[in-house]
Design an enzyme around this catalytic site. Structure first.
Site, PDB file in Angstrom:
ATOM      1  CB  CYS A   1      57.318  37.140 -31.870  1.00 25.33           C
ATOM      2  SG  CYS A   1      56.536  38.722 -32.219  1.00 25.33           S
TER       3      CYS A   1
ATOM      4  CD  GLU B   1      47.329  41.725 -31.454  1.00 24.30           C
ATOM      5  OE1 GLU B   1      46.580  42.553 -30.923  1.00 24.30           O
ATOM      6  OE2 GLU B   1      46.894  40.740 -32.088  1.00 24.30           O
ATOM      7  CG  PHE B   2      47.532  36.180 -28.798  1.00 27.10           C
ATOM      8  CD1 PHE B   2      48.508  35.400 -28.197  1.00 27.10           C
ATOM      9  CD2 PHE B   2      46.625  36.854 -27.982  1.00 27.10           C
ATOM     10  CE1 PHE B   2      48.581  35.280 -26.808  1.00 27.10           C
ATOM     11  CE2 PHE B   2      46.682  36.739 -26.598  1.00 27.10           C
ATOM     12  CZ  PHE B   2      47.658  35.947 -26.013  1.00 27.10           C
TER      13      PHE B   2
HETATM   14  N1  LIG Z   1      55.462  41.807 -34.851  1.00 27.22           N
HETATM   15  C1  LIG Z   1      54.629  40.877 -34.387  1.00 27.22           C
HETATM   16  O1  LIG Z   1      54.219  39.964 -35.112  1.00 27.22           O
HETATM   17  C2  LIG Z   1      54.159  40.917 -32.956  1.00 27.22           C
HETATM   18  C3  LIG Z   1      53.070  40.130 -32.573  1.00 27.22           C
HETATM   19  C4  LIG Z   1      52.634  40.193 -31.264  1.00 27.22           C
HETATM   20  C5  LIG Z   1      53.296  40.999 -30.346  1.00 27.22           C
HETATM   21  N2  LIG Z   1      54.370  41.745 -30.736  1.00 27.22           N
HETATM   22  C6  LIG Z   1      54.999  42.615 -29.746  1.00 27.22           C
HETATM   23  O2  LIG Z   1      54.556  43.952 -29.970  1.00 27.22           O
HETATM   24  C7  LIG Z   1      55.598  44.885 -29.680  1.00 27.22           C
HETATM   25  C8  LIG Z   1      55.871  45.751 -30.900  1.00 27.22           C
HETATM   26  O3  LIG Z   1      56.334  44.905 -31.938  1.00 27.22           O
HETATM   27  P1  LIG Z   1      56.446  45.401 -33.453  1.00 27.22           P
HETATM   28  O4  LIG Z   1      56.827  44.222 -34.257  1.00 27.22           O
HETATM   29  O5  LIG Z   1      55.240  46.184 -33.818  1.00 27.22           O
HETATM   30  O6  LIG Z   1      57.697  46.408 -33.322  1.00 27.22           O
HETATM   31  P2  LIG Z   1      58.202  47.453 -34.401  1.00 27.22           P
HETATM   32  O7  LIG Z   1      59.656  47.604 -34.152  1.00 27.22           O
HETATM   33  O8  LIG Z   1      57.718  47.080 -35.758  1.00 27.22           O
HETATM   34  O9  LIG Z   1      57.452  48.827 -34.003  1.00 27.22           O
HETATM   35  C9  LIG Z   1      57.722  49.550 -32.861  1.00 27.22           C
HETATM   36  C10 LIG Z   1      57.524  51.042 -33.161  1.00 27.22           C
HETATM   37  O10 LIG Z   1      57.662  51.791 -31.949  1.00 27.22           O
HETATM   38  C11 LIG Z   1      58.291  53.014 -32.273  1.00 27.22           C
HETATM   39  N3  LIG Z   1      58.803  53.645 -31.066  1.00 27.22           N
HETATM   40  C12 LIG Z   1      59.927  53.374 -30.364  1.00 27.22           C
HETATM   41  N4  LIG Z   1      60.029  54.195 -29.301  1.00 27.22           N
HETATM   42  C13 LIG Z   1      58.950  55.012 -29.336  1.00 27.22           C
HETATM   43  C14 LIG Z   1      58.491  56.057 -28.511  1.00 27.22           C
HETATM   44  N5  LIG Z   1      59.170  56.453 -27.428  1.00 27.22           N
HETATM   45  N6  LIG Z   1      57.348  56.679 -28.830  1.00 27.22           N
HETATM   46  C15 LIG Z   1      56.647  56.322 -29.937  1.00 27.22           C
HETATM   47  N7  LIG Z   1      57.039  55.311 -30.747  1.00 27.22           N
HETATM   48  C16 LIG Z   1      58.174  54.671 -30.457  1.00 27.22           C
HETATM   49  C17 LIG Z   1      59.321  52.629 -33.288  1.00 27.22           C
HETATM   50  O11 LIG Z   1      59.761  53.770 -34.039  1.00 27.22           O
HETATM   51  C18 LIG Z   1      58.554  51.607 -34.139  1.00 27.22           C
HETATM   52  O12 LIG Z   1      57.890  52.234 -35.209  1.00 27.22           O
HETATM   53  C19 LIG Z   1      56.789  44.052 -29.210  1.00 27.22           C
HETATM   54  O13 LIG Z   1      56.755  43.943 -27.819  1.00 27.22           O
HETATM   55  C20 LIG Z   1      56.518  42.695 -29.844  1.00 27.22           C
HETATM   56  O14 LIG Z   1      57.105  41.649 -29.116  1.00 27.22           O
HETATM   57  C21 LIG Z   1      54.811  41.727 -32.022  1.00 27.22           C
END
Ligand SMILES: NC(=O)c1ccc[n+]([C@@H]2O[C@H](COP(=O)([O-])OP(=O)(O)OC[C@H]3O[C@@H](n4cnc5c(N)ncnc54)[C@H](O)[C@@H]3O)[C@@H](O)[C@H]2O)c1
Length: 434
Positions: A261, A149-150
């Site tokens: 990130c 995801e970007f």
């Molecule tokens: N935030 C960004 O801007 C962004 C952009 C691109 C990629 N990413 C990547 O995407 C991924 C997620 O990032 P995010 O910022 O959304 O994280 P986040 O911490 O906001 O959300 C993750 C969610 O997963 C849930 N979770 C944890 N274990 C779980 C399980 N076993 N079953 C169901 N849910 C569970 C958590 O409760 C949380 O709500 C990461 O790898 C991150 O590097 C993030």
């Protein structure tokens, strides 16, 4: 199409909502019960411009729902997206425990063909690990696809609805067809869906974030040089940005990169490289430069007070790691707060969206203001740490009344140096003449 999104944080909630918006039936799954209850009741859990409206619309149209029960959604879903945390482990490598835990559960729950789509940022080889984990418990046919995801927080809905590109890593023709169909409404203007092998796709995400972090650290080093050589980083930025090979974007110097990130992804790629005996020298430097830059403004503040800021009181504008988000993960403002408190100063902060998150993290170690102007009351100086639009053209007359020192430390270079000088401010910013 019927879709499950596992993990309903910044990425999962945007992904699920935007897929519902194009007519798919989406169930978002999370283990955080309080979060799921709120979402199911129509209360959005993150601040992301434009998200709430489509979130509410799709709940109303019964295309979007929320649950903690993974078992109840697996049978129905054709595609299961993983948007789970991949935080840095003790050695800097991305910790895959959340992703592999869910893969383990999926193996136990799957009865027929599914496409497991990994949206989390994960090291090269993770698709193989997910596949192996599922296979332990499920012997039928399934595909694992890498789909990094970007999106950028703050403009996540726009980024998701109109992506510059969609990257899909898979060798399966069946999965490729489903992914093409799913993303077709998002790339109607002709932006590419780039199909490639899983490993290249996984590495693409790290390469993209590391390259952007490198741009920031590069410009921060140029800013350091500007300060030592009497040049103006704004001029240099314009001078190089107009070269098409360089481009205008992502060339702003400041107080370093933060967020959930860049720091962890740069660290994880350095670590992944070392695991295959490659010393990623540029990226190590990117990290070092960023660590210095995060505290560069504090050094300037201390220098202004001849090294002693004990008893000084600062107004701090901006806590989120960037504007238009409430995300404070690795926010430079937090490093600045820690350094100022350690040196005996006190702080009253204001941020349009991130105050709640900071209150939870820091409690009453700092004060919180209701407005950017209230934060200035009794302050010795103003510090700016996030470039929210509302900080860009403030009421300077009001500032002067509340802040007689007219002393501003600006980590985001929001104002013209000459204008601030003509208004009689002592204005200290990054990489520009004082
Ligand atoms: N935030 C960004 O801007 C962004 C952009 C691109 C990629 N990413 C990547 O995407 C991924 C997620 O990032 P995010 O910022 O959304 O994280 P986040 O911490 O906001 O959300 C993750 C969610 O997963 C849930 N979770 C944890 N274990 C779980 C399980 N076993 N079953 C169901 N849910 C569970 C958590 O409760 C949380 O709500 C990461 O790898 C991150 O590097 C993030």
């Amino acid at each position: 199409m019927k879709i499950a999104v596992v993990g309903t944080g910044y990425v999962g909630l945007v992904t699920g909502t935007c897929f519902a918006e194009t007519g798919n039936k989406v169930v978002c799954v999370d283990i955080d019960q309080a979060k799921v209850e709120k979402l199911a009741a129509g209360q959005i859990t993150i601040y992301e411009p434009g998200l709430e409206k489509i979130f509410l619309r799709n709940i109303k149209e019964a295309r979007l729902r929320f649950t903690t029960d993974l078992a109840s959604v697996v049978d129905e879903a054709e595609l299961i997206f993983l948007a789970l945390p991949t935080p840095p482990g003790a050695d800097g490598a991305a910790d895959l425990k959340y992703v592999l835990e869910v893969a383990e559960q999926l193996g136990n729950l799957m009865k027929g063909y599914k496409v497991i789509v990994n949206k989390s940022t994960v090291p090269v080889g993770t698709a193989d690990k997910v596949r192996a984990t599922i296979t332990k418990n499920f012997k039928g046919e399934f595909d694992v696809v890498s789909n990094p995801e970007f999106l950028r927080e703050g403009v996540a809905v726009d980024d998701f609805m109109k992506p510059d590109r969609v990257v899909v890593g898979t060798n399966s023709e069946r999965a490729r067809k489903l992914m093409s169909e799913l993303y077709a409404p998002f790339v109607r203007q002709g932006n590419p869906v780039l199909f490639m092998d899983e490993r290249s796709s996984e590495l693409t995400k790290y390469a993209a974030n590391s390259f952007l972090a490198m741009k920031i650290s590069f410009m921060n080093e140029i800013a350091q040089l500007c300060e030592k050589m009497g040049a103006d980083v704004d001029m240099v930025r314009r001078g190089i940005g107009s070269d098409e090979r360089i481009g205008k974007r992502f060339l702003f110097s400041g107080i370093g990169y933060g967020g959930s990130c860049f720091p962890k992804d740069v660290q994880a790629l350095v670590r992944s490289a070392s695991e295959v005996d490659y010393d990623f020298k540029i990226l190590k430097a990117v990290e070092q430069v960023n660590a210095v830059q995060k505290l560069h403004l504090v050094e300037k503040i201390k220098a202004h007070y001849n090294g002693n800021i004990r008893g000084k009181h600062f107004a701090l504008w901006g806590l989120a790691f960037k504007p238009n988000t409430d995300d404070i993960r690795e926010a430079p403002a937090l490093s600045i707060i820690a350094a100022l408190l350690a040196a005996g100063a006190t702080i009253t902060a204001y941020d349009p969206e991130a105050m709640q998150a900071v209150k939870q993290a820091l409690g009453d170690t700092i004060g919180y203001a209701q407005s950017q102007y209230q934060a200035l009351e009794a302050a010795d100086a103003l510090i700016i740490a996030t470039e929210w639009s509302e900080f860009r053209t403030p009421d300077f007359e009001r500032i002067e009344k509340l802040l007689p020192s007219k002393l501003v430390f600006d980590g985001r270079n929001l104002f013209e140096v000459s204008k601030m000088r003509s208004m009689g401010y002592c204005y200290i910013s990054i990489g520009r003449p004082q």
